[in-house]
Write a protein that holds these residues in place. Structure first.
Motif, PDB file in Angstrom:
ATOM      1  N   GLY A 148       0.714  -1.246  -0.227  1.00  0.00           N
ATOM      2  CA  GLY A 148      -0.126  -0.001   0.092  1.00  0.00           C
ATOM      3  C   GLY A 148       1.002   1.149  -0.133  1.00  0.00           C
ATOM      4  N   LEU A 149       2.176   1.066  -0.143  1.00  0.00           N
ATOM      5  CA  LEU A 149       2.930   2.356  -0.214  1.00  0.00           C
ATOM      6  C   LEU A 149       3.257   2.799  -1.913  1.00  0.00           C
ATOM      7  N   ASN A 150       3.318   3.964  -1.959  1.00  0.00           N
ATOM      8  CA  ASN A 150       3.509   4.590  -3.401  1.00  0.00           C
ATOM      9  C   ASN A 150       5.151   4.708  -3.628  1.00  0.00           C
ATOM     10  N   PRO A 151       5.690   3.861  -4.481  1.00  0.00           N
ATOM     11  CA  PRO A 151       7.281   4.092  -4.454  1.00  0.00           C
ATOM     12  C   PRO A 151       7.356   5.469  -5.117  1.00  0.00           C
ATOM     13  N   ARG A 152       6.531   6.200  -5.702  1.00  0.00           N
ATOM     14  CA  ARG A 152       6.755   7.360  -6.593  1.00  0.00           C
ATOM     15  C   ARG A 152       7.297   8.401  -5.593  1.00  0.00           C
ATOM     16  N   THR A 153       6.320   8.419  -4.404  1.00  0.00           N
ATOM     17  CA  THR A 153       6.913   9.459  -3.522  1.00  0.00           C
ATOM     18  C   THR A 153       8.147   9.500  -2.823  1.00  0.00           C
ATOM     19  N   ILE A 154       8.632   7.932  -2.769  1.00  0.00           N
ATOM     20  CA  ILE A 154       9.999   7.647  -2.281  1.00  0.00           C
ATOM     21  C   ILE A 154      11.111   8.253  -3.310  1.00  0.00           C
ATOM     22  N   LEU A 155      10.851   7.877  -4.554  1.00  0.00           N
ATOM     23  CA  LEU A 155      11.707   8.412  -5.647  1.00  0.00           C
ATOM     24  C   LEU A 155      11.728   9.975  -5.736  1.00  0.00           C
ATOM     25  N   ALA A 156      10.668  10.334  -5.570  1.00  0.00           N
ATOM     26  CA  ALA A 156      10.633  12.061  -5.646  1.00  0.00           C
ATOM     27  C   ALA A 156      11.359  12.720  -4.883  1.00  0.00           C
ATOM     28  N   GLN A 157      11.779  12.054  -3.692  1.00  0.00           N
ATOM     29  CA  GLN A 157      12.657  12.574  -3.005  1.00  0.00           C
ATOM     30  C   GLN A 157      14.210  12.633  -3.408  1.00  0.00           C
ATOM     31  N   MET A 158      14.457  11.808  -4.249  1.00  0.00           N
ATOM     32  CA  MET A 158      15.776  11.775  -4.764  1.00  0.00           C
ATOM     33  C   MET A 158      15.880  13.166  -5.615  1.00  0.00           C
ATOM     34  N   ASP A 159      14.801  13.886  -6.144  1.00  0.00           N
ATOM     35  CA  ASP A 159      15.047  15.040  -7.009  1.00  0.00           C
ATOM     36  C   ASP A 159      14.697  16.184  -6.140  1.00  0.00           C
ATOM     37  N   ASP A 160      14.557  16.090  -4.589  1.00  0.00           N
ATOM     38  CA  ASP A 160      14.607  17.170  -3.778  1.00  0.00           C
ATOM     39  C   ASP A 160      16.022  17.371  -3.370  1.00  0.00           C
ATOM     40  N   ARG A 161      16.401  18.685  -3.985  1.00  0.00           N
ATOM     41  CA  ARG A 161      17.522  19.260  -3.588  1.00  0.00           C
ATOM     42  C   ARG A 161      17.721  20.257  -2.472  1.00  0.00           C
ATOM     43  N   THR A 162      16.571  20.544  -1.789  1.00  0.00           N
ATOM     44  CA  THR A 162      16.619  21.452  -0.429  1.00  0.00           C
ATOM     45  C   THR A 162      17.384  20.532   0.448  1.00  0.00           C
ATOM     46  N   ALA A 163      18.155  21.330   1.380  1.00  0.00           N
ATOM     47  CA  ALA A 163      18.695  20.683   2.600  1.00  0.00           C
ATOM     48  C   ALA A 163      19.738  20.033   2.049  1.00  0.00           C
ATOM     49  N   GLN A 164      20.566  20.183   1.214  1.00  0.00           N
ATOM     50  CA  GLN A 164      21.849  19.282   0.581  1.00  0.00           C
ATOM     51  C   GLN A 164      22.687  20.023   0.587  1.00  0.00           C
ATOM     52  N   GLY A 165      23.850  19.627   0.685  1.00  0.00           N
ATOM     53  CA  GLY A 165      25.303  20.155   0.306  1.00  0.00           C
ATOM     54  C   GLY A 165      26.568  19.577   0.762  1.00  0.00           C
ATOM     55  N   GLY A 166      27.666  19.910   0.532  1.00  0.00           N
ATOM     56  CA  GLY A 166      28.945  19.241   0.562  1.00  0.00           C
ATOM     57  C   GLY A 166      30.022  19.789  -0.132  1.00  0.00           C
ATOM     58  N   PRO A 167      31.428  19.131  -0.159  1.00  0.00           N
ATOM     59  CA  PRO A 167      32.119  19.315  -0.993  1.00  0.00           C
ATOM     60  C   PRO A 167      31.988  18.992  -2.536  1.00  0.00           C
ATOM     61  N   LEU A 168      32.573  19.732  -3.669  1.00  0.00           N
ATOM     62  CA  LEU A 168      32.257  19.195  -4.934  1.00  0.00           C
ATOM     63  C   LEU A 168      33.370  18.262  -5.212  1.00  0.00           C
ATOM     64  N   ILE A 169      32.929  17.092  -5.630  1.00  0.00           N
ATOM     65  CA  ILE A 169      33.875  15.904  -6.215  1.00  0.00           C
ATOM     66  C   ILE A 169      33.203  15.453  -7.266  1.00  0.00           C
ATOM     67  N   SER A 170      33.714  16.053  -8.270  1.00  0.00           N
ATOM     68  CA  SER A 170      33.104  15.622  -9.741  1.00  0.00           C
ATOM     69  C   SER A 170      33.604  14.313 -10.112  1.00  0.00           C
ATOM     70  N   LEU A 171      32.942  13.508 -10.833  1.00  0.00           N
ATOM     71  CA  LEU A 171      32.976  12.353 -11.396  1.00  0.00           C
ATOM     72  C   LEU A 171      33.297  12.487 -12.774  1.00  0.00           C
TER      73      LEU A 171
END
Length: 348
Positions: A148-171
């Motif tokens: 009964g859970l919606n996987p889309r709501t979980i995956l949508a959080q992958m695109d939420d870039r609020t409250a994120q940060g850290g050093p830039l380590i490019s690949l």
């Protein structure tokens, strides 16, 4: 006195001359050593480059052995990587193009043919890993949907870039800083798999206590006090007063106290709107803010609140809406003893 002063002056000039020569010699020697060091470094690099040029077949053979190692270790831990393509999958298949590349390189630059073969294996390997990640994601999505859970709501959080940060380590996969789209797709597939499987791991999957039997199910029932129709938002498990109650899933304790009708209650927040509630306790064995793991002791069975006898009332709530706990507890059978063992090890 004049003669003595003249002698002293000559001595001073002589000492200064010696000092100047010593300093000059030291600086010259230092520059010479520095130059020799740089020459040695360059010679080392040049000799290594010469070795590559003289025996490119050996370099290719070393790369092949490394890929053999990667393939064997991966196969031992993950099994055979999928090579077939299934409907709906968008993973690239470089097999045909890679074979054509090896053929062309062999004709135009024969000494690099072995390197082209290693590259073909590398691309096949990364595409196999991507297929494996995508299929594990699909299996996790199916299990979440059944609960009964919606996987889309979980995956949508992958695109939420609020409250994120850290050093830039490019690949990058190329010297110019760019990344091969096949490798980028692999990284995104792994991130998707990790998000879904982490969500599955946080679901209730452990019986909350060692109990005799379920005395009341989820949904409609006759009210135990009035006999009239009643909606029961959880499962009731009969058990003796003082019997232990365990956390059903990993999470953080969000409430310890009394709620109307429930008596003594512990609530655990598992993230993404999922919460488990344990009611009618006779005693608490946890506190607000504590991180818990499945099988960890959180309280004791009791008869507090609106209750006709000692039992545990267990609820699973999604966004504050009660859902049937039974599918969650039946999703991963026979895990109670393992969970308790893990909790015991943690408590030592």
């Amino acid at each position: 006195m004049i003669a003595a002063a003249a002698v002293a002056g000559l001595l001073l000039v002589w000492v200064l001359s010696l000092a100047g020569m010593a300093i000059s010699s030291y600086l010259a020697n230092r520059d010479r050593l520095s130059l020799l060091h740089r020459e040695a470094t360059v010679a080392k690099s040049e000799s290594r480059l010469q070795a590559y040029g003289d025996d490119i077949d050996k370099v290719a053979e070393d790369l092949k052995r490394r890929q053999d190692f990667i393939d064997k270790v991966t196969q031992a831990h993950l099994g055979d990587l999928p090579k077939d393509q299934q409907a709906g999958e968008t993973v690239s298949n470089s097999a045909t193009e890679a074979a054509e590349t090896v053929k062309k390189v062999s004709l135009v630059l024969p000494q690099a043919a072995a390197l082209a073969e290693v590259e073909a294996r590398q691309l096949a390997f990364i595409e196999g890993l991507t297929r494996l990640a995508d299929r594990r994601s699909a299996a996790a999505e199916a299990r979440l949907a059944r609960l009964g859970l919606n996987p889309r709501t979980i995956l949508a959080q992958m695109d939420d870039r609020t409250a994120q940060g850290g050093p830039l380590i490019s690949l990058a996969t190329s010297g110019d800083g760019s990344i091969d789209p096949r490798f980028q797709r692999f990284g995104l597939s792994l991130a998707r798999m990790e998000a879904l499987e982490r969500r599955l791991a946080a679901l209730p999957q452990t019986l909350p206590a060692s109990l005799e039997y379920i005395s009341s199910s989820f949904g409609y029932r006759p009210d135990p006090f009035t006999g009239g129709p009643d909606f029961h938002p959880g499962l009731d498990f009969k058990g003796p007063t003082g019997a232990p109650i365990y956390a059903a899933a990993p999470g953080r304790v969000s409430f310890v106290g009394q709620r109307s009708g429930y008596g003594n209650v512990v609530e655990i927040d598992h993230g993404h709107g999922l919460l488990t509630r344990y009611a009618h306790m006779s005693g608490f064995r946890t506190q607000v803010g504590k991180a818990v793991i499945p099988g960890e002791l959180i309280g004791l069975i009791g008869n507090t609140g609106r209750s006709t006898g000692p039992h545990l009332h267990f609820e699973v709530r999604i966004n504050d809406r009660p859902v049937n706990p039974r599918p969650f507890l039946e999703a991963v059978p026979n895990v109670l003893e393992k969970a308790r063992g893990s909790a015991a090890q943690r408590g030592r």
